[in-house]
Design a protein around this motif. Structure first.
Motif, PDB file in Angstrom:
ATOM      1  N   ASP A 256      33.726  37.388  38.508  1.00  0.00           N
ATOM      2  CA  ASP A 256      34.586  37.219  39.683  1.00  0.00           C
ATOM      3  C   ASP A 256      34.119  36.020  40.486  1.00  0.00           C
ATOM      4  O   ASP A 256      32.934  35.691  40.457  1.00  0.00           O
ATOM      5  CB  ASP A 256      34.448  38.422  40.635  1.00  0.00           C
ATOM      6  N   ALA A 333      29.252  29.632  37.935  1.00  0.00           N
ATOM      7  CA  ALA A 333      30.440  29.731  37.084  1.00  0.00           C
ATOM      8  C   ALA A 333      29.983  29.362  35.669  1.00  0.00           C
ATOM      9  O   ALA A 333      29.095  28.526  35.502  1.00  0.00           O
ATOM     10  CB  ALA A 333      31.493  28.759  37.560  1.00  0.00           C
ATOM     11  N   LEU A 360      43.251  37.684  36.657  1.00  0.00           N
ATOM     12  CA  LEU A 360      43.352  37.198  35.287  1.00  0.00           C
ATOM     13  C   LEU A 360      42.168  37.615  34.431  1.00  0.00           C
ATOM     14  O   LEU A 360      42.265  37.635  33.205  1.00  0.00           O
ATOM     15  CB  LEU A 360      43.486  35.668  35.305  1.00  0.00           C
TER      16      LEU A 360
HETATM   17  P1  ADQ Z   1      41.505  34.115  41.837  1.00  0.00           P
HETATM   18  O1  ADQ Z   1      41.224  35.078  42.951  1.00  0.00           O
HETATM   19  O2  ADQ Z   1      40.625  32.935  41.744  1.00  0.00           O
HETATM   20  O3  ADQ Z   1      43.036  33.645  41.847  1.00  0.00           O
HETATM   21  P2  ADQ Z   1      41.380  35.593  39.165  1.00  0.00           P
HETATM   22  O4  ADQ Z   1      42.724  35.875  38.644  1.00  0.00           O
HETATM   23  O5  ADQ Z   1      40.451  36.766  39.309  1.00  0.00           O
HETATM   24  O6  ADQ Z   1      41.488  34.854  40.467  1.00  0.00           O
HETATM   25  O7  ADQ Z   1      40.543  34.544  38.251  1.00  0.00           O
HETATM   26  C1  ADQ Z   1      40.897  33.238  38.110  1.00  0.00           C
HETATM   27  C2  ADQ Z   1      40.089  32.558  37.000  1.00  0.00           C
HETATM   28  O8  ADQ Z   1      38.770  32.225  37.412  1.00  0.00           O
HETATM   29  C3  ADQ Z   1      39.957  33.359  35.715  1.00  0.00           C
HETATM   30  O9  ADQ Z   1      40.415  32.539  34.686  1.00  0.00           O
HETATM   31  C4  ADQ Z   1      38.459  33.626  35.574  1.00  0.00           C
HETATM   32  O10 ADQ Z   1      37.977  33.624  34.230  1.00  0.00           O
HETATM   33  C5  ADQ Z   1      37.860  32.452  36.334  1.00  0.00           C
HETATM   34  N1  ADQ Z   1      36.557  32.866  36.838  1.00  0.00           N
HETATM   35  C6  ADQ Z   1      36.296  33.846  37.709  1.00  0.00           C
HETATM   36  N2  ADQ Z   1      34.971  33.975  37.869  1.00  0.00           N
HETATM   37  C7  ADQ Z   1      34.389  33.069  37.083  1.00  0.00           C
HETATM   38  C8  ADQ Z   1      33.044  32.734  36.784  1.00  0.00           C
HETATM   39  N3  ADQ Z   1      32.053  33.407  37.319  1.00  0.00           N
HETATM   40  N4  ADQ Z   1      32.790  31.721  35.906  1.00  0.00           N
HETATM   41  C9  ADQ Z   1      33.827  31.071  35.350  1.00  0.00           C
HETATM   42  N5  ADQ Z   1      35.122  31.355  35.574  1.00  0.00           N
HETATM   43  C10 ADQ Z   1      35.395  32.340  36.418  1.00  0.00           C
HETATM   44  C11 ADQ Z   1      44.271  33.907  42.460  1.00  0.00           C
HETATM   45  C12 ADQ Z   1      44.587  35.346  42.848  1.00  0.00           C
HETATM   46  C13 ADQ Z   1      44.609  36.249  41.624  1.00  0.00           C
HETATM   47  C14 ADQ Z   1      45.582  35.696  40.578  1.00  0.00           C
HETATM   48  C15 ADQ Z   1      45.282  34.233  40.297  1.00  0.00           C
HETATM   49  C16 ADQ Z   1      46.364  33.600  39.420  1.00  0.00           C
HETATM   50  O11 ADQ Z   1      43.627  35.814  43.787  1.00  0.00           O
HETATM   51  O12 ADQ Z   1      45.013  37.560  41.988  1.00  0.00           O
HETATM   52  O13 ADQ Z   1      45.439  36.416  39.379  1.00  0.00           O
HETATM   53  O14 ADQ Z   1      45.267  33.481  41.507  1.00  0.00           O
HETATM   54  O15 ADQ Z   1      47.632  33.731  40.000  1.00  0.00           O
END
Ligand code: ADQ
Length: 469
Positions: A256, A333, A360
């Motif tokens: 996350d 990340a 996602l």
């Molecule tokens: P986020 O809150 O950023 O986005 P989430 O959907 O949880 O969303 O993840 C987005 C991306 O970030 C994923 O592809 C995930 O793999 C990547 N990611 C997360 N943590 C990571 C880490 N530690 N290292 C590398 N990559 C990481 C917002 C909304 C979400 C919605 C998305 C898309 O808050 O609810 O799903 O947009 O619309």
């Protein structure tokens, strides 16, 4: 036929370095079709911003960056967007930080951006605006006479009416949202909230065709659950995991951004309850939590970081032994390909946000699994993804007992049930991938009734800035 113009706070990088996954993959083809354009903030701020968009050419589409002064950017992005809108839209009204300069900066940035865009677009271009950073853009563009179709997609949740009203400019903001030709949200849950917000704040009427009548106009609304490049992610996981040994102990994984909406302390509390209740699992399982800090300049984000570190330390202190660390916590990340492999080699995916537009990670975890020996997804009932992924183990993230029981069920689930649940989830995802999401939205936006260019020719006064396409 006009171009597709995407507008988002952040644009893809000029060299394509951050393309993998996400929106760029989804929109590349549609952008390439008609010489598309992606407009977003320049990654660096400057005291002397350019008076026009700064263009960069990429083979598939152009990128146009708008530059902002550092103070203005801070008040617009960290201030209004992420200290007012983000907490409000995620139901954390206790965290809203109201400062009048934040709202002023937000409107100023969007107005300035609208002027730059109005000089660039034609009536037959289709404009797709993304997310809460830019809600008033259609309002500003229309005030400048832009005649293009303008769609909006909200990536984060739209809360219920009472929570929405905690935003200081709620009436204004609802009005701005209703100025789009198409407003898309992630889930039926959010669609219901939008209908209520339009009804009560703007006296909107729900029409038989599902659109809303507002102020004599028809606003098309819809639910468009975002997804991922399912096959691409599965390939990444499959190819990357060849010759990678499985972890020594069955692994639970959480990935996350470090954000209070993601329910990280509650997740650790659930894991702690699980370990307290089931000593038979001591030394037999490990939790890997990957959570890079974001928006570190906002106090609420610093607070969650130290809370999480304390919790992880407490669990390790309470249950750990010389040979066993129950929680491994990484603050960085990781590259996508590494994540894909970690997902595939983890027995349980823990996705337990308190409120999330979609999430996602839930979809990536499922896509990455080995279909012959898949892991189990534990998913919060408050993630948008839960509407589509009912074969996951759905939990209430606020209840540590519920999370603890789901962890145990997941770890003990027989192979046959794991395969069955995974198959159902995967089949749905494969059909509803990111390409399906973007094409459904664009088809809907393209079909919105607008005055066509042939009519515009008869009414030159309407063409204030609508240059011929
Ligand atoms: P986020 O809150 O950023 O986005 P989430 O959907 O949880 O969303 O993840 C987005 C991306 O970030 C994923 O592809 C995930 O793999 C990547 N990611 C997360 N943590 C990571 C880490 N530690 N290292 C590398 N990559 C990481 C917002 C909304 C979400 C919605 C998305 C898309 O808050 O609810 O799903 O947009 O619309």
């Amino acid at each position: 036929m006009g171009r597709l113009v995407i507008v988002s706070n952040r644009a893809p990088s000029v060299d394509g370095a951050n393309d993998s996954g996400g929106l760029v993959v989804a929109l590349k083809d549609a952008l390439a079709r008609n010489g598309g354009l992606w407009i977003g903030c320049a990654p660096e701020q400057t005291d002397t911003p350019a008076a026009s968009l700064v263009f960069h050419h990429r083979p598939e589409f152009d990128i146009a960056l708008f530059e902002l002064e550092p103070d203005l950017y801070r008040d617009y992005y960290l201030g209004y967007s992420n200290s007012v809108l983000w907490p409000a839209l995620h139901g954390r009204v206790d965290l809203i930080d109201v400062q009048s300069r934040y709202a002023t900066a937000y409107r100023k940035v969007v107005r300035r951006l609208a002027r730059l865009i109005a000089d660039e677009v034609s009536a037959d271009d289709m404009i797709w605006v993304h997310d809460y950073h830019l809600i008033p853009l259609a309002h500003e563009l229309k005030a400048l006479g832009v005649m293009s179709r303008i769609g909006f997609f909200l990536h984060v949740p739209l809360p219920d009416l009472q929570t929405f009203k905690a935003i200081p400019d709620w009436q204004d903001l609802a009005g701005c949202l209703a100025e789009y030709d198409l407003v898309g949200v992630q889930t039926q849950r959010d669609l219901g909230h939008m209908i209520n917000i339009f009804r009560h704040i703007l006296r909107g009427e729900l029409r038989a065709n599902g659109n809303m009548g507002i102020d004599g106009r028809e606003v098309v609304i819809g639910c468009f659950p975002i997804s991922i490049d399912v096959r691409g992610f599965r390939r990444l996981a499959e190819e990357g995991s060849v010759n990678v040994p499985p972890p020594a102990l069955p692994r639970l994984i959480g990935v996350d951004r470090l954000d209070y909406s993601k329910g990280l302390p509650q997740r650790l509390a659930g894991y702690e309850t699980f370990l307290g209740r089931y000593p038979g699992f001591h030394n037999k399982v490990g939790l890997l939590q990957i959570a890079p800090p974001t928006r570190d300049d906002v106090e609420a984000y610093r607070a969650i970081r130290s809370e999480l570190e304390q919790l992880a330390g407490r669990i390790n202190g309470r249950f750990g032994t010389v040979d066993w660390t129950p929680v491994q916590y990484i603050h960085r990340a990781l590259p996508r390909d590494e994540l894909a492999v970690l997902f595939r080699l983890s027995r349980v995916g823990l996705v337990t946000p308190l409120f999330d537009g979609m999430n996602l990670v839930a979809k990536e975890y499922v896509a990455a699994q080995d279909q012959n020996d898949p892991g189990v997804l534990v998913l919060s009932q408050f993630a948008g993804a839960a509407e589509e992924m009912s074969q996951a183990l759905i939990v209430n993230p606020h209840d540590p007992q519920d999370v603890a029981e789901a962890i145990r069920t997941a770890l003990e689930m027989p192979l046959g049930e794991r395969v069955e649940r995974h198959r159902a989830l995967y089949v749905h995802l494969e059909k509803h991938d990111i390409a399906h999401w973007s094409s459904t939205f664009l088809k809907r936006l393209g079909s919105v009734e607008k005055i066509g260019p042939e009519w515009l020719a008869l009414f030159p006064e309407l063409q204030v800035r609508a240059k011929a396409g």
